[in-house]
Scaffold this motif. Structure first.
Motif, PDB file in Angstrom:
ATOM      1  N   VAL A  95       0.866  -1.178   0.000  1.00 26.92           N
ATOM      2  CA  VAL A  95       0.000   0.000   0.000  1.00 26.92           C
ATOM      3  C   VAL A  95       0.906   1.232   0.000  1.00 26.92           C
ATOM      4  O   VAL A  95       1.735   1.401   0.904  1.00 26.92           O
ATOM      5  CB  VAL A  95      -0.935   0.009   1.219  1.00 26.92           C
ATOM      6  CG1 VAL A  95      -1.865   1.208   1.163  1.00 26.92           C
ATOM      7  CG2 VAL A  95      -1.737  -1.295   1.288  1.00 26.92           C
ATOM      8  N   PHE A 101      -4.485   6.085   2.311  1.00 23.23           N
ATOM      9  CA  PHE A 101      -4.560   4.646   2.564  1.00 23.23           C
ATOM     10  C   PHE A 101      -5.701   4.015   1.763  1.00 23.23           C
ATOM     11  O   PHE A 101      -6.848   4.441   1.851  1.00 23.23           O
ATOM     12  CB  PHE A 101      -4.778   4.387   4.049  1.00 23.23           C
ATOM     13  CG  PHE A 101      -4.909   2.920   4.394  1.00 23.23           C
ATOM     14  CD1 PHE A 101      -3.786   2.119   4.476  1.00 23.23           C
ATOM     15  CD2 PHE A 101      -6.157   2.360   4.628  1.00 23.23           C
ATOM     16  CE1 PHE A 101      -3.904   0.768   4.792  1.00 23.23           C
ATOM     17  CE2 PHE A 101      -6.289   1.012   4.958  1.00 23.23           C
ATOM     18  CZ  PHE A 101      -5.152   0.214   5.040  1.00 23.23           C
ATOM     19  N   LEU A 103      -6.680  -0.008   0.833  1.00 24.65           N
ATOM     20  CA  LEU A 103      -6.300  -1.410   0.966  1.00 24.65           C
ATOM     21  C   LEU A 103      -6.760  -2.266  -0.209  1.00 24.65           C
ATOM     22  O   LEU A 103      -6.027  -3.153  -0.658  1.00 24.65           O
ATOM     23  CB  LEU A 103      -6.869  -1.969   2.270  1.00 24.65           C
ATOM     24  CG  LEU A 103      -6.437  -3.382   2.677  1.00 24.65           C
ATOM     25  CD1 LEU A 103      -4.917  -3.486   2.757  1.00 24.65           C
ATOM     26  CD2 LEU A 103      -7.081  -3.754   4.017  1.00 24.65           C
ATOM     27  N   GLY A 155       3.173  -1.352   4.024  1.00 27.29           N
ATOM     28  CA  GLY A 155       3.233  -0.138   3.224  1.00 27.29           C
ATOM     29  C   GLY A 155       4.620   0.054   2.643  1.00 27.29           C
ATOM     30  O   GLY A 155       5.615  -0.381   3.243  1.00 27.29           O
ATOM     31  N   GLU A 216      -8.386  -4.508   9.037  1.00 27.92           N
ATOM     32  CA  GLU A 216      -8.131  -3.326   8.203  1.00 27.92           C
ATOM     33  C   GLU A 216      -7.594  -2.172   9.049  1.00 27.92           C
ATOM     34  O   GLU A 216      -6.700  -1.445   8.611  1.00 27.92           O
ATOM     35  CB  GLU A 216      -9.397  -2.884   7.477  1.00 27.92           C
ATOM     36  CG  GLU A 216      -9.147  -1.696   6.561  1.00 27.92           C
ATOM     37  CD  GLU A 216     -10.293  -1.395   5.617  1.00 27.92           C
ATOM     38  OE1 GLU A 216     -10.256  -0.326   4.974  1.00 27.92           O
ATOM     39  OE2 GLU A 216     -11.215  -2.233   5.523  1.00 27.92           O
ATOM     40  N   ASP A 217      -8.115  -2.010  10.261  1.00 30.33           N
ATOM     41  CA  ASP A 217      -7.579  -0.982  11.159  1.00 30.33           C
ATOM     42  C   ASP A 217      -6.104  -1.243  11.451  1.00 30.33           C
ATOM     43  O   ASP A 217      -5.290  -0.308  11.461  1.00 30.33           O
ATOM     44  CB  ASP A 217      -8.352  -0.968  12.476  1.00 30.33           C
ATOM     45  CG  ASP A 217      -9.788  -0.496  12.323  1.00 30.33           C
ATOM     46  OD1 ASP A 217     -10.066   0.298  11.412  1.00 30.33           O
ATOM     47  OD2 ASP A 217     -10.640  -0.946  13.129  1.00 30.33           O
ATOM     48  N   SER A 219      -4.045  -2.870   9.586  1.00 29.31           N
ATOM     49  CA  SER A 219      -3.313  -2.613   8.348  1.00 29.31           C
ATOM     50  C   SER A 219      -3.004  -1.131   8.197  1.00 29.31           C
ATOM     51  O   SER A 219      -1.879  -0.749   7.851  1.00 29.31           O
ATOM     52  CB  SER A 219      -4.135  -3.079   7.135  1.00 29.31           C
ATOM     53  OG  SER A 219      -4.365  -4.464   7.164  1.00 29.31           O
ATOM     54  N   ARG A 220      -4.004  -0.298   8.458  1.00 30.63           N
ATOM     55  CA  ARG A 220      -3.813   1.151   8.350  1.00 30.63           C
ATOM     56  C   ARG A 220      -2.768   1.627   9.354  1.00 30.63           C
ATOM     57  O   ARG A 220      -1.917   2.473   9.034  1.00 30.63           O
ATOM     58  CB  ARG A 220      -5.141   1.874   8.584  1.00 30.63           C
ATOM     59  CG  ARG A 220      -5.042   3.395   8.423  1.00 30.63           C
ATOM     60  CD  ARG A 220      -6.358   4.076   8.736  1.00 30.63           C
ATOM     61  NE  ARG A 220      -7.387   3.755   7.749  1.00 30.63           N
ATOM     62  CZ  ARG A 220      -8.382   2.897   7.940  1.00 30.63           C
ATOM     63  NH1 ARG A 220      -8.502   2.257   9.103  1.00 30.63           N
ATOM     64  NH2 ARG A 220      -9.272   2.666   6.985  1.00 30.63           N
ATOM     65  N   GLU A 221      -2.832   1.094  10.565  1.00 32.59           N
ATOM     66  CA  GLU A 221      -1.889   1.488  11.607  1.00 32.59           C
ATOM     67  C   GLU A 221      -0.458   1.121  11.229  1.00 32.59           C
ATOM     68  O   GLU A 221       0.469   1.931  11.369  1.00 32.59           O
ATOM     69  CB  GLU A 221      -2.287   0.812  12.912  1.00 32.59           C
ATOM     70  CG  GLU A 221      -1.410   1.136  14.110  1.00 32.59           C
ATOM     71  CD  GLU A 221      -1.860   0.330  15.313  1.00 32.59           C
ATOM     72  OE1 GLU A 221      -2.409   0.919  16.250  1.00 32.59           O
ATOM     73  OE2 GLU A 221      -1.672  -0.913  15.301  1.00 32.59           O
ATOM     74  N   TRP A 223       0.674   0.544   8.213  1.00 31.02           N
ATOM     75  CA  TRP A 223       1.007   1.397   7.065  1.00 31.02           C
ATOM     76  C   TRP A 223       1.456   2.779   7.530  1.00 31.02           C
ATOM     77  O   TRP A 223       2.407   3.356   7.003  1.00 31.02           O
ATOM     78  CB  TRP A 223      -0.233   1.485   6.169  1.00 31.02           C
ATOM     79  CG  TRP A 223      -0.228   2.533   5.107  1.00 31.02           C
ATOM     80  CD1 TRP A 223       0.271   2.405   3.839  1.00 31.02           C
ATOM     81  CD2 TRP A 223      -0.794   3.848   5.185  1.00 31.02           C
ATOM     82  NE1 TRP A 223       0.056   3.575   3.131  1.00 31.02           N
ATOM     83  CE2 TRP A 223      -0.602   4.470   3.935  1.00 31.02           C
ATOM     84  CE3 TRP A 223      -1.452   4.565   6.191  1.00 31.02           C
ATOM     85  CZ2 TRP A 223      -1.025   5.772   3.666  1.00 31.02           C
ATOM     86  CZ3 TRP A 223      -1.886   5.851   5.926  1.00 31.02           C
ATOM     87  CH2 TRP A 223      -1.673   6.451   4.686  1.00 31.02           C
ATOM     88  N   GLN A 224       0.790   3.310   8.562  1.00 30.76           N
ATOM     89  CA  GLN A 224       1.167   4.619   9.101  1.00 30.76           C
ATOM     90  C   GLN A 224       2.544   4.572   9.740  1.00 30.76           C
ATOM     91  O   GLN A 224       3.333   5.524   9.632  1.00 30.76           O
ATOM     92  CB  GLN A 224       0.136   5.088  10.125  1.00 30.76           C
ATOM     93  CG  GLN A 224       0.273   6.562  10.498  1.00 30.76           C
ATOM     94  CD  GLN A 224      -0.114   7.488   9.355  1.00 30.76           C
ATOM     95  OE1 GLN A 224      -1.211   7.381   8.802  1.00 30.76           O
ATOM     96  NE2 GLN A 224       0.791   8.378   8.981  1.00 30.76           N
TER      97      GLN A 224
END
Length: 287
Positions: A95, A101, A103, A155, A216-217, A219-221, A223-224
């Protein structure tokens, strides 16, 4: 002193060339150990019962007798060639950290780590699934939750998860060292080895904080973290600035990143515990 430094450099070079070094073993095993200590006794018993059937995997060079062995099984079987080649793209999701973001584009047809975490959790939960397939699902799940919490599996900057981003680690700067190998290996190993040990029983409050959210949360974290703590740090504060020929992580920077890397391992372990309890144990109270 010169001899000592030469010996150390040789050992580090050997570790870098070993395909199952550092995070691929130590990080995954630590995530698995944290989970095993923090699941319910009923879940722990079911994990052990499933792993007693590991011979059904028919991978004698890649055993899965314990949850720690199971945690590296998915990497070990890469050596078996086409038999498990279908799972190669399941270990990561590229990502772009320089765009909002998103996914779904990185998970086409479910071929990414987050989709496979959800898929294998469902297979593990279903008692009608044959035992062999549930053992595989357990091994994949344990490994992929670890992968998701290595930020460069979540990411990147179109650089193969940092594998094309050359970097130095303190005074160590061999030609092929890159951001991926640093976060996979040297930084993860230092973070896990820095007291206090992350392998312990966590409090209810710690679990509630770190286990919250969806895949998914998470994943975002992660990625951040790749944006803020991998690329921004490596590129002088701007994650999306043109990359130089080689990033340099000095000792002060490494010390700042150790708690970040350690937290990712802790999150991975406790979130894996939650997924295992949901699949194998008693349902948890509503959040």
């Amino acid at each position: 002193m010169i001899r000592l430094l030469s010996a150390l450099a040789a050992l580090l070079a050997l570790a870098l060339s070993t395909p199952a070094s550092a995070y691929w073993e130590y990080g995954h095993e630590t995530v698995a150990s944290i989970a095993y200590r923090n699941v319910t006794p009923a879940t722990r018993g079911k994990i052990d019962a499933l792993l007693r059937h590991q011979r059904l995997l028919e991978t004698p060079t890649c055993p899965a007798r314990t949850i720690e062995q199971a945690s590296v099984w998915a990497d070990c079987v890469k050596q078996l060639g086409p038999r498990f080649s279908y799972a190669y793209s399941w270990h990561y999701q590229n990502v772009d950290v320089c765009r909002p973001f998103a996914l779904k584009p990185a998970c086409k047809d479910g071929n990414c780590v987050s989709a496979q975490i959800e898929r294998n959790a469902k297979l593990l939960q279903d008692p009608k699934v044959p035992v062999r397939e549930r053992v595989i699902a357990l091994a994949f799940l344990v490994h992929f939750v670890g992968d998701l919490h290595q930020p460069l599996h979540a990411g990147d900057r179109s650089d193969l998860g940092g594998n094309q981003a050359l970097a130095s680690y303190g005074a160590y700067a061999p030609d092929k060292l890159n951001l991926h190998s640093i976060w996979d290996g040297y930084l993860a190993e230092r973070a896990i080895s820095t007291p206090p040990s992350p392998v312990r029983v966590y409090s209810a409050a710690e679990k509630a904080t770190m286990q919250a959210g969806s895949v998914e949360d998470w994943s975002r974290e992660s990625w951040q973290v790749a944006h803020d703590s991998v690329y921004a740090v490596a590129n002088g504060g701007d994650a999306c600035a043109p990359a130089g020929t080689r990033a340099s992580l000095d000792q002060a920077t490494i010390e700042r990143l150790v708690p970040v890397a350690k937290l990712e391992v802790e999150r991975g372990g406790l979130r894996l515990a939650r997924l295992l309890d949901e699949a194998l144990g008693q349902p948890r109270p509503a959040r």
